[in-house]
Every structure is written in structure tokens, then in C-alpha cells.
Design a protein around this motif. Structure first.
Motif, mmCIF file in Angstrom:
data_model
loop_
_atom_site.group_PDB
_atom_site.id
_atom_site.type_symbol
_atom_site.label_atom_id
_atom_site.label_comp_id
_atom_site.label_asym_id
_atom_site.label_seq_id
_atom_site.Cartn_x
_atom_site.Cartn_y
_atom_site.Cartn_z
ATOM 1 N N TRP A 154 -5.643 -43.426 -59.112
ATOM 2 C CA TRP A 154 -6.092 -42.806 -57.874
ATOM 3 C C TRP A 154 -7.041 -43.765 -57.156
ATOM 4 C CZ3 TRP A 154 -2.901 -39.381 -56.585
ATOM 5 C CH2 TRP A 154 -2.386 -38.454 -57.493
ATOM 6 N N ASN A 155 -6.872 -43.865 -55.855
ATOM 7 C CA ASN A 155 -7.651 -44.748 -54.980
ATOM 8 C C ASN A 155 -7.289 -46.217 -55.155
ATOM 9 O OD1 ASN A 155 -9.509 -44.871 -52.817
ATOM 10 N ND2 ASN A 155 -11.118 -45.589 -54.183
ATOM 11 N N TYR A 157 -4.671 -49.402 -54.507
ATOM 12 C CA TYR A 157 -3.859 -49.770 -53.344
ATOM 13 C C TYR A 157 -2.895 -50.872 -53.742
ATOM 14 C CZ TYR A 157 -2.461 -51.016 -48.630
ATOM 15 O OH TYR A 157 -1.719 -51.266 -47.484
ATOM 16 N N MET A 170 -3.706 -43.571 -52.914
ATOM 17 C CA MET A 170 -4.295 -43.090 -51.669
ATOM 18 C C MET A 170 -3.556 -41.809 -51.257
ATOM 19 S SD MET A 170 -6.507 -45.528 -50.604
ATOM 20 C CE MET A 170 -6.942 -47.218 -51.050
ATOM 21 N N LYS A 171 -4.179 -40.669 -51.492
ATOM 22 C CA LYS A 171 -3.483 -39.406 -51.292
ATOM 23 C C LYS A 171 -3.085 -39.171 -49.841
ATOM 24 C CE LYS A 171 -5.614 -37.206 -55.325
ATOM 25 N NZ LYS A 171 -6.430 -36.087 -55.839
ATOM 26 N N ASP A 187 -7.451 -41.618 -63.226
ATOM 27 C CA ASP A 187 -8.640 -41.822 -62.388
ATOM 28 C C ASP A 187 -9.018 -43.298 -62.290
ATOM 29 O OD1 ASP A 187 -8.919 -39.140 -61.852
ATOM 30 O OD2 ASP A 187 -10.382 -38.783 -63.440
ATOM 31 N N GLU A 188 -9.702 -43.619 -61.217
ATOM 32 C CA GLU A 188 -10.243 -44.961 -61.024
ATOM 33 C C GLU A 188 -11.550 -45.109 -61.815
ATOM 34 O OE1 GLU A 188 -11.773 -45.464 -57.023
ATOM 35 O OE2 GLU A 188 -12.065 -43.303 -56.854
ATOM 36 N N TYR A 190 -14.720 -45.745 -61.232
ATOM 37 C CA TYR A 190 -15.758 -45.833 -60.206
ATOM 38 C C TYR A 190 -17.026 -45.194 -60.762
ATOM 39 C CZ TYR A 190 -17.576 -45.267 -55.347
ATOM 40 O OH TYR A 190 -18.307 -45.307 -54.186
ATOM 41 N N GLN A 232 -10.746 -53.064 -57.580
ATOM 42 C CA GLN A 232 -10.093 -52.361 -56.484
ATOM 43 C C GLN A 232 -10.488 -52.989 -55.156
ATOM 44 O OE1 GLN A 232 -11.026 -48.635 -58.913
ATOM 45 N NE2 GLN A 232 -10.097 -47.837 -57.060
ATOM 46 N N GLY A 235 -9.631 -49.889 -51.913
ATOM 47 C CA GLY A 235 -10.300 -48.682 -52.380
ATOM 48 C C GLY A 235 -11.807 -48.788 -52.442
ATOM 49 N N THR A 422 -15.314 -49.165 -46.489
ATOM 50 C CA THR A 422 -14.381 -48.300 -47.199
ATOM 51 C C THR A 422 -15.191 -47.237 -47.909
ATOM 52 O OG1 THR A 422 -12.782 -50.084 -47.522
ATOM 53 C CG2 THR A 422 -12.580 -48.182 -48.945
ATOM 54 N N LEU A 423 -14.924 -45.985 -47.570
ATOM 55 C CA LEU A 423 -15.740 -44.883 -48.052
ATOM 56 C C LEU A 423 -17.196 -45.223 -47.727
ATOM 57 C CD1 LEU A 423 -13.867 -44.157 -51.400
ATOM 58 C CD2 LEU A 423 -13.558 -43.052 -49.176
#
Length: 460
Positions: A154-155, A157, A170-171, A187-188, A190, A232, A235, A422-423
Motif C-alpha cells: 500500500w502506498n 508506486y 495508490m488506492k 502495509d508500507e 512508514y 518509497q 509515496g 507528498t502527503l
């Protein structure tokens, strides 16, 4: 205007025509049409100029790709000479050509010895499309055709085409374009956002163990490969804890799942090593490459295969039903060859590792280590990410961190520096030829942009 290059038309004329004919990447096109895009007309070294004469220090190497900066005459000369000699031919019809052969010889001299073959593409997205078919074909050839499922994060790219975006996590991209069968995600890693009370080492191992859990859930006999970026990129330039990659590699080896590294951003010197997986200390079975392969001067990518995979495909696979019109394009190969020679012969990758990379990491921490907006700084070599935080002690992020980061990016443009948001993270990845003076300028102008953002957020 006193420009190093005089545009042929007025900025508004360019913008009007752009709005009439283009749909840009990752943007609300209607809003962009009302605003009008910047019209970039020239590049030299680390600098860009727009049609109004404003100069920008490009702190993002275009899209993480202009390793040698702009205006390299050796790369343009290589393209021109190849066009004069052989502008195009393909790798169909039992043919090849010198440029692609010489490129591959140099590429594999720079790679660790367990890689042997490459399938050239036009982009990183294409490389990851080819990855899916190649990995599945490998398992067919070795007698395990049920192994089809690819696991991503998830997250993560891996590109914008349908299969590449499905591999990525990337949902919002999945919602737009749909998914493909036999792709799963974990999960990533992070830690800053998701680590809770765990230490980074504990969190890294826990994230890695999700891969084992997912493999067991799906059945190891059904899982073909795990794909991830060493760090990442799109992300948020997120670096995993040091405990992460050793555990991921152990799991892949234990369950006979191919370990596939997306090196599209991390490859070709960005971390101070030729490839990011070398910095993180793991050994992938495949590498997806692009961007820095040609310093972005011409499109080219590729899928690098380990001897294990290549030997099976060559010796036992028969006809490999794959081909691209521009795979191994002679002009792209000539530019890539000149680019890799420059990175090697001018000692650029070594300089990033020993001099400019450590210098950037040092000054970032000196300037931002105690900044009220910054909760964490991650990076190595010539790439870094700074995490916005409302409360450093608790790692509480701003509720409107996306808006704040976007505003900081906009302030950067106003100050004459290009950084990415990003975020809630501000990202920089300047060209590998950056001098210490240019890195000072990058950090100083970024500081001004972050300070302006901090005032909006009530932190200064």
C-alpha cells in the motif's frame, strides 16, 4: 525579457494551446487551465528557466531522472551521432545492433554478478508491466504454473499503466482505473505515521512479517513475487527501518517467492551506491530500471533478470511471446551508454557517496533538525524527505498536512526552487552533479519556503 533562450510565443499563447490539447499528470485539469501551467523553456546544469525569465534550481532532477543535470553536450552528441548512423531498428527478426550490445555490456559491469539479462522497455511503467508476464512465465517454465500472484505494498508506486498501478498501492489510482486479478498488498513500512509505540526495529520486523502472513494466507504455491521500491518514492520518500529488508529477503527465500526491486527511482547513483538495493543490503531477483538510465534525456527503461530467471527462460522457455517496437532503441541505447560512462568515468556516483551526499544530509539536519515544523528527516546520498509534524514528541501530524505541504511546494516555486510534496512530506532529489554551493542554495531556499509555511500553521 533578458532570457538565455527567447521563447517564440507569449506565455499566455502557450498556456491557451496547452489547455486546448493536453491532460496533465496527477492534476485537476480544469483548475490548471484556469491557473495556467509554467512554461519551461530551457535547462542548464541544475537550473531551469520559464517563459517569463524566472530561474529555478531543480531540486527534484525533473522526476528523479536528470542525474547529470540539463544541457549535457556529450549526451546530445551521442544521440545525434547514432541518428546519423542508425536512427532506428528493432530487436525482432533475429536482429540486434551495436549500441544496445555495448550498453548492456556496460550495464552488467556495474551490476552485481548474479544478474545476466535485460529486457529493454520505454519507461518504468512498462518495465513493471513486463515484470508480471516475465515472472509468471518463469514459474510456468520451471513447472509451477499456479504461482501467479504478485504482492505489492500500500502506498507503493510502480507506474501509471493498468497493471503497474495495480502493483502499486495508490488506492485513488485503483478507483480510477480498476484492478487486475492476482495482485495483493501489504502495509508500507512508514514508522513515523504507523509505528505507534514500537521502536523502528520492532516496527520494521512487524511490517515484514505481514508478507509472510499474506503468503501463507494466499498459499506459497500461488505466490509468484513480491515487488517493492527499496525506499518509497512517489509515496513520500519513505525509508524503511534497517530491520525491514533482511526479514523481507528471508521470507521470500523461505517460501520461494521472487524478490522484485523497483529501482526506477533508486537506481544509477541516487543513494551513493549504483543501485538502492545495494545500499539497503538485499539481493533482488529482478530490477525494474528507467529514469537515471538515460538521465531522462530520452525515454528508456528495462527489466533486469537474475541468472536464475534468465537461464530458465533461455534454456527451457522456448519462444518468449513478448516484444516492443522501441525495445533497445539504438538512439536511446547510445544516450544511455554515454550517460553511464559519464557517471562512472567522472566519479559522480563515488562523489555522491563520499562528498556531496553526506554534505546534503549534514546541512539538512543542521538547518531543520530543530525546526518547529519538521518531525523527522530521512535520506541518504542526494535524496531526502522532511516530515511535517504538529507535535514532534508524539509524532502527531497536521490534519491538513497535504494542504500545508502543497503550500510549501508553491512557496518553493516562488523562491526559485523546485521541491516536491507528498502527503505531509517535503522531498528533494537534486541532480547527482550538484555542487556544495548548489546544495546550500537548495537548502536555504527550502528553509524560506518551510518558514513561510510554518507561519501559516502557527508554528513560527
Amino acid at each position: 525579457m533578458n532570457l538565455p533562450f527567447e521563447p517564440k510565443r507569449q506565455t499566455q499563447d502557450y498556456q491557451k494551446s496547452d489547455a486546448a490539447h493536453h491532460i496533465h499528470a496527477f492534476v485537476d485539469q480544469k483548475a490548471l487551465n484556469a491557473e495556467g501551467p509554467r512554461v519551461i523553456v530551457r535547462g542548464e546544469g541544475l537550473y531551469l528557466w520559464d517563459s517569463e525569465g524566472k530561474r529555478y534550481l531543480d531540486g527534484m532532477s525533473g522526476l528523479w531522472c536528470t542525474q547529470l543535470g540539463y544541457g549535457r553536450k556529450d549526451l546530445t552528441a551521442a544521440a545525434a551521432a547514432q541518428m546519423d548512423q542508425l536512427a532506428y531498428y528493432n530487436m525482432f527478426f533475429h536482429t540486434t545492433h551495436p549500441a544496445v550490445i555495448e550498453l548492456s555490456e556496460l550495464l552488467f559491469s556495474l551490476l552485481p554478478g548474479h544478474y545476466s539479462h535485460v529486457i529493454y522497455t520505454n519507461s518504468g511503467s512498462e518495465a513493471n508491466e513486463v515484470l508480471i508476464r516475465t515472472v509468471r512465465r518463469y514459474w510456468q517454465v520451471v513447472g509451477q504454473p499456479k504461482k501467479k500472484i504478485m504482492i505489492g505494498r500500500w502506498n507503493g508506486y510502480h507506474g501509471s499503466t493498468l497493471a503497474a498501478s495495480a502493483l502499486g498501492g495508490m488506492k485513488f489510482m485503483h478507483e480510477m482505473g480498476g484492478m487486475i486479478p492476482d495482485v495483493a498488498h501489504i502495509d508500507e513500512p512508514y514508522w513515523y505515521a504507523q509505528g505507534g509505540d514500537l521502536t523502528p526495529a520492532e516496527f520494521g520486523r512487524r511490517c515484514a512479517l505481514q508478507l509472510e502472513e499474506k503468503i501463507l494466507e494466499l498459499g506459497a504455491e500461488n505466490v509468484a513475487g513480491f515487488i517493492a521500491e527499496p525506499f518509497q518514492g512517489a509515496g513520500g520518500m519513505i525509508f524503511p527501518p534497517q530491520s525491514y529488508w533482511p526479514e523481507i529477503q528471508r521470507i521470500c527465500r523461505q517460501y520461494d517467492v521472487l524478490l522484485c526491486a523497483d529501482e526506477v527511482i533508486g537506481g544509477f547513483g541516487r543513494t551513493g551506491e549504483w543501485f538502492a538495493h545495494e545500499y539497503f543490503g538485499f539481493e533482488p531477483d529482478t530490477l525494474s530500471i528507467a529514469k537515471g538510465l538515460t538521465s531522462g534525456y530520452i525515454p528508456m527503461g528495462g527489466l533486469v533478470l537474475s541468472k536464475r530467471i534468465a537461464d530458465a527462460l533461455v534454456e527451457r522457455g522456448g519462444v518468449f511471446a513478448h516484444g516492443l517496437t522501441y525495445s533497445g532503441h539504438p538512439v536511446a541505447a547510445a544516450v544511455a551508454l554515454a550517460n553511464l560512462k559519464a557517471l562512472r568515468d567522472e566519479g559522480i556516483v563515488r562523489t555522491v557517496k563520499e562528498d556531496t551526499g553526506p554534505y546534503l544530509q549534514q546541512i539538512l539536519r543542521e538547518v531543520f533538525g530543530n525546526h518547529p515544523m519538521i518531525g523527522e528527516i530521512q535520506g541518504t546520498g542526494l535524496l531526502a524527505a522532511m516530515q511535517f509534524a504538529e507535535d514532534k514528541d508524539t509524532r502527531k501530524r497536521f490534519d491538513n498536512e497535504n494542504d500545508l505541504a502543497w503550500q510549501c511546494r508553491t512557496f518553493g516555486f516562488e523562491e526559485g526552487v523546485i521541491i516536491r510534496s507528498t502527503l505531509g512530506r517535503m522531498i528533494m532529489a537534486p541532480a547527482l552533479v550538484a555542487t556544495r554551493a548548489e546544495l546550500d542554495e537548495l537548502v536555504d531556499k527550502t528553509r524560506i519556503a518551510v518558514d513561510r509555511t510554518a507561519r501559516i500553521a502557527g508554528k513560527l
